[in-house]
Design a protein around this motif. Structure first.
Motif, PDB file in Angstrom:
ATOM      1  N   ILE A   1     -10.796  -9.656  -8.933  1.00 46.38           N
ATOM      2  CA  ILE A   1     -10.002  -8.488  -9.330  1.00 46.38           C
ATOM      3  C   ILE A   1      -9.045  -8.087  -8.204  1.00 46.38           C
ATOM      4  CG2 ILE A   1     -10.134  -6.021  -9.868  1.00 46.38           C
ATOM      5  CD1 ILE A   1     -12.801  -6.664 -11.306  1.00 46.38           C
ATOM      6  N   ALA A   2      -9.557  -8.066  -6.971  1.00 42.45           N
ATOM      7  CA  ALA A   2      -8.708  -7.719  -5.819  1.00 42.45           C
ATOM      8  C   ALA A   2      -7.594  -8.737  -5.638  1.00 42.45           C
ATOM      9  CB  ALA A   2      -9.560  -7.644  -4.547  1.00 42.45           C
ATOM     10  N   LEU A   3      -7.908 -10.011  -5.835  1.00 42.37           N
ATOM     11  CA  LEU A   3      -6.914 -11.072  -5.705  1.00 42.37           C
ATOM     12  C   LEU A   3      -5.774 -10.878  -6.702  1.00 42.37           C
ATOM     13  CD1 LEU A   3      -6.871 -13.761  -3.944  1.00 42.37           C
ATOM     14  CD2 LEU A   3      -7.548 -14.912  -6.048  1.00 42.37           C
ATOM     15  N   ILE A   4      -6.129 -10.530  -7.927  1.00 44.25           N
ATOM     16  CA  ILE A   4      -5.127 -10.321  -8.988  1.00 44.25           C
ATOM     17  C   ILE A   4      -4.201  -9.159  -8.635  1.00 44.25           C
ATOM     18  CG2 ILE A   4      -4.821  -9.557 -11.382  1.00 44.25           C
ATOM     19  CD1 ILE A   4      -7.439 -11.156 -12.002  1.00 44.25           C
ATOM     20  N   TRP A   5      -4.789  -8.046  -8.187  1.00 48.72           N
ATOM     21  CA  TRP A   5      -3.961  -6.877  -7.890  1.00 48.72           C
ATOM     22  C   TRP A   5      -3.150  -7.051  -6.611  1.00 48.72           C
ATOM     23  CZ3 TRP A   5      -2.392  -3.316 -11.110  1.00 48.72           C
ATOM     24  CH2 TRP A   5      -3.117  -3.113 -12.277  1.00 48.72           C
ATOM     25  N   ALA A   6      -3.682  -7.799  -5.654  1.00 49.68           N
ATOM     26  CA  ALA A   6      -2.902  -8.098  -4.446  1.00 49.68           C
ATOM     27  C   ALA A   6      -1.693  -8.953  -4.813  1.00 49.68           C
ATOM     28  CB  ALA A   6      -3.770  -8.825  -3.420  1.00 49.68           C
ATOM     29  N   ALA A   7      -1.917  -9.942  -5.681  1.00 52.16           N
ATOM     30  CA  ALA A   7      -0.815 -10.803  -6.136  1.00 52.16           C
ATOM     31  C   ALA A   7       0.224  -9.996  -6.895  1.00 52.16           C
ATOM     32  CB  ALA A   7      -1.361 -11.926  -7.016  1.00 52.16           C
ATOM     33  N   ALA A   8      -0.241  -9.085  -7.750  1.00 51.57           N
ATOM     34  CA  ALA A   8       0.683  -8.245  -8.516  1.00 51.57           C
ATOM     35  C   ALA A   8       1.496  -7.352  -7.589  1.00 51.57           C
ATOM     36  CB  ALA A   8      -0.094  -7.405  -9.520  1.00 51.57           C
ATOM     37  N   GLY A   9       0.832  -6.787  -6.568  1.00 51.05           N
ATOM     38  CA  GLY A   9       1.516  -5.886  -5.643  1.00 51.05           C
ATOM     39  C   GLY A   9       2.606  -6.562  -4.853  1.00 51.05           C
ATOM     40  N   MET A  10       2.322  -7.770  -4.333  1.00 45.91           N
ATOM     41  CA  MET A  10       3.309  -8.438  -3.486  1.00 45.91           C
ATOM     42  C   MET A  10       4.361  -9.201  -4.288  1.00 45.91           C
ATOM     43  SD  MET A  10       1.018 -11.589  -1.886  1.00 45.91           S
ATOM     44  CE  MET A  10      -0.370 -10.564  -1.444  1.00 45.91           C
ATOM     45  N   THR A  11       4.164  -9.317  -5.618  1.00 46.50           N
ATOM     46  CA  THR A  11       5.083 -10.074  -6.462  1.00 46.50           C
ATOM     47  C   THR A  11       5.994  -9.179  -7.292  1.00 46.50           C
ATOM     48  OG1 THR A  11       3.463 -11.869  -6.655  1.00 46.50           O
ATOM     49  CG2 THR A  11       5.225 -11.803  -8.290  1.00 46.50           C
ATOM     50  N   PHE A  12       5.412  -8.161  -7.915  1.00 47.46           N
ATOM     51  CA  PHE A  12       6.120  -7.364  -8.921  1.00 47.46           C
ATOM     52  C   PHE A  12       7.361  -6.669  -8.374  1.00 47.46           C
ATOM     53  CE2 PHE A  12       6.833  -3.544 -11.466  1.00 47.46           C
ATOM     54  CZ  PHE A  12       6.860  -4.075 -12.747  1.00 47.46           C
ATOM     55  N   PHE A  13       7.297  -6.211  -7.119  1.00 45.67           N
ATOM     56  CA  PHE A  13       8.394  -5.418  -6.561  1.00 45.67           C
ATOM     57  C   PHE A  13       9.344  -6.249  -5.701  1.00 45.67           C
ATOM     58  CE2 PHE A  13       4.852  -2.553  -7.386  1.00 45.67           C
ATOM     59  CZ  PHE A  13       5.467  -1.577  -8.150  1.00 45.67           C
ATOM     60  N   GLY A  14       9.235  -7.566  -5.806  1.00 49.54           N
ATOM     61  CA  GLY A  14      10.163  -8.448  -5.103  1.00 49.54           C
ATOM     62  C   GLY A  14       9.890  -8.595  -3.625  1.00 49.54           C
ATOM     63  N   GLY A  15       8.662  -8.336  -3.200  1.00 54.30           N
ATOM     64  CA  GLY A  15       8.311  -8.472  -1.787  1.00 54.30           C
ATOM     65  C   GLY A  15       7.630  -7.233  -1.251  1.00 54.30           C
ATOM     66  N   THR A  16       7.182  -7.294  -0.018  1.00 55.86           N
ATOM     67  CA  THR A  16       6.428  -6.186   0.557  1.00 55.86           C
ATOM     68  C   THR A  16       7.296  -4.959   0.840  1.00 55.86           C
ATOM     69  OG1 THR A  16       6.708  -7.127   2.781  1.00 55.86           O
ATOM     70  CG2 THR A  16       4.718  -7.738   1.584  1.00 55.86           C
ATOM     71  N   GLY A  17       8.584  -5.181   1.066  1.00 52.67           N
ATOM     72  CA  GLY A  17       9.488  -4.050   1.269  1.00 52.67           C
ATOM     73  C   GLY A  17       9.592  -3.205   0.014  1.00 52.67           C
ATOM     74  N   GLY A  18       9.755  -3.874  -1.128  1.00 49.26           N
ATOM     75  CA  GLY A  18       9.825  -3.162  -2.403  1.00 49.26           C
ATOM     76  C   GLY A  18       8.514  -2.471  -2.734  1.00 49.26           C
TER      77      GLY A  18
END
Length: 478
Positions: free
Chosen positions: A273-290
């Motif tokens: 579950i954590a892996l999925i949400w970490a992937a969503a967080g760093m992907t959905f907004f176009g990077g860690t800045g977003g």
């Protein structure tokens, strides 16, 4: 994407292989009656099927931890995948398994009592206070968060929402385990899994590309990976809070072989579950800045809502709101229940009252400070939950290490992650804003010295137990 899918495969493989090794080293015996039968009181001890126990354990240990923590940890980039996978398999799941199974072997004892058995009475006294404080902080934090969201979505005020949630907390803490927790929580645990799987599938079929793992630090604020990542992502890698929750389910297991599926398995599920949400967080907004901008605008709850609504539509938005409200509540109430059980166990020699009155009397001293703390700043509470949580994890791993040493078993499976977590918490407290706020390099030096001192103690214990083993062998031969 290859790293993301590979990480899920590694977590499943870890359960299929390493969990069996851990179980073998512990040494299960299904002929030993479990506390669910020998101590059955219709309140905290009652036999349940392993699949119910697994879902209850998952919900108790997870809540919003592997969602919010993973999203915050995603700021560091794909290196978070490494920590989630390695942490879950070799530290978190081992920690959870031993905390549950040692409780099972000792009549469903609470975490502080288990610590006392293997680390001594002074450690028991200290960790009793420490654990109850952690439970109160978690329960307070997981009351305040949902109350704020409910008050923003309904005509209810924050205090009205707070009292409604807290009334439920009291009810769940004093009712028998098979009334609310045993009947509703398996269903809510299934919703937690469904929510994560839905996000994963939608993410894989979206046009967004999940980054592959590197050792680089992508944190926009240039915060160091060590030890901050290991505290930021606790639920989903290793969390001391779990050792306080495992005794709740250990009192319901029908046989010892269920422990691997319930304790080790639930932690691996939380890791996925954590892996999925970490992937969503760093992907959905176009990077860690977003992602950082999104967190600044709406916090973790806003990020969850935006990801869910965008990937899953209206249904996803409803699911997100439901999750952000319900999941922390289900963790907060079991935290209160655990603190009540710890207090009852620590006062057992002084308190001769049994039955419902004992439950009520031991609930009030932990419920009142929890209610007060829930009215103060949520972010303040959460800062202190992180460090106390990981200190508890390190203590549990050292407890398991001593159990293995005393029983002449392969102690390294707990000793190595125990040293690792000692290094994490020793460095973190000197560097973190809620700690001593020292220079990073100085914090690293102090943390290393403390860890080295603990390592020397560990080596001494190994030599001591080997010598005791030789002496006992000599006496037997004589």
């Amino acid at each position: 994407m290859v790293t993301f899918l590979g990480s899920i495969v590694l977590l499943v493989a870890g359960y299929a292989t390493y969990s069996k090794l851990v179980e073998k080293i512990f040494g299960i015996n299904d002929s030993i009656p479990t506390p669910a039968y020998t101590e059955n009181d219709g309140m905290d001890y009652a036999p349940m099927s392993w699949w119910k126990g697994s879902l209850i354990q998952l919900l108790n240990i997870a809540g919003l931890g592997p969602i919010f923590g993973a999203i915050m940890g995603a700021l560091y980039g794909p290196v978070a995948f490494i920590w989630i996978v390695a942490g879950s398999i070799f530290a978190g799941a081992v920690h959870d398994y031993f905390s549950g199974m040692l409780s099972l072997r000792h009549k469903g004892e609470q975490f502080p009592s288990i610590v006392g058995r293997y680390l001594g009475k002074p450690a028991k006294t200290a960790i009793n206070i420490f654990s109850i404080l952690l439970m109160v902080l978690v329960a307070a934090a997981f009351t305040a968060g949902p109350a704020q969201l409910i008050s923003s979505l309904t005509p209810l005020s924050f205090m009205a929402s707070l009292f409604i949630i807290f009334a439920y907390f009291i009810l769940a803490a004093v009712l028998p385990v098979n009334r609310i927790i045993g009947k509703i929580y398996p269903f809510l645990g299934a919703i937690l899994i469904f929510m994560a799987v839905s996000i994963a599938v939608a993410l894989l079929f979206s046009e967004k590309s999940i980054p592959n793992v590197t050792l680089s630090n992508y944190h926009p604020g240039e915060l160091p990976i060590w030890p901050l990542l290991m505290v930021t992502i606790s639920c989903g890698a290793i969390s001391g809070f779990h050792s306080t929750q495992s005794p709740i389910v250990s009192r319901t297991l029908k046989k010892e072989s269920d422990g691997r599926k319930v304790f080790y398995g639930a932690m691996i599920g939380e890791g996925i579950i954590a892996l999925i949400w970490a992937a969503a967080g760093m992907t959905f907004f176009g990077g860690t800045g977003g992602l950082q901008e999104a967190l600044a605008a709406g916090g973790p709850a806003g990020v969850v809502n935006e990801i869910s609504s965008s990937l899953l539509g209206t249904f996803g938005g409803i699911l997100a709101i439901f999750g952000v409200i319900i999941l922390p509540i289900t963790t907060g109430d079991t935290a209160l229940r655990s603190s009540r059980m710890m207090l009852a166990e620590s006062l057992s020699s002084f308190m001769k009252i049994d039955g419902r009155w004992k439950v009520v009397i031991t609930t009030l001293p932990v419920a009142l400070p929890t209610l007060y703390l829930a009215t103060i700043d949520y972010s303040f509470l959460w800062r202190y939950v992180g460090w106390t949580n990981q200190v508890t994890a390190a203590v549990m791993l050292w407890t398991a290490t001593m159990y293995l040493l005393k029983n002449k078993k392969f102690h390294w499976i707990c000793g190595v992650p125990a040293l690792f977590m000692t290094g994490v918490v020793s460095t973190y407290i000197f560097y973190a804003p809620e700690g001593f706020q020292m220079d990073y390099q100085l914090s690293m030096i102090i943390g290393s010295v403390i860890t080295l001192a603990i390592a020397v103690w560990y080596v001494y214990q190994i030599i001591k137990h080997r010598q005791l083993g030789k002496n006992s062998t000599s006496l037997t031969a004589a």
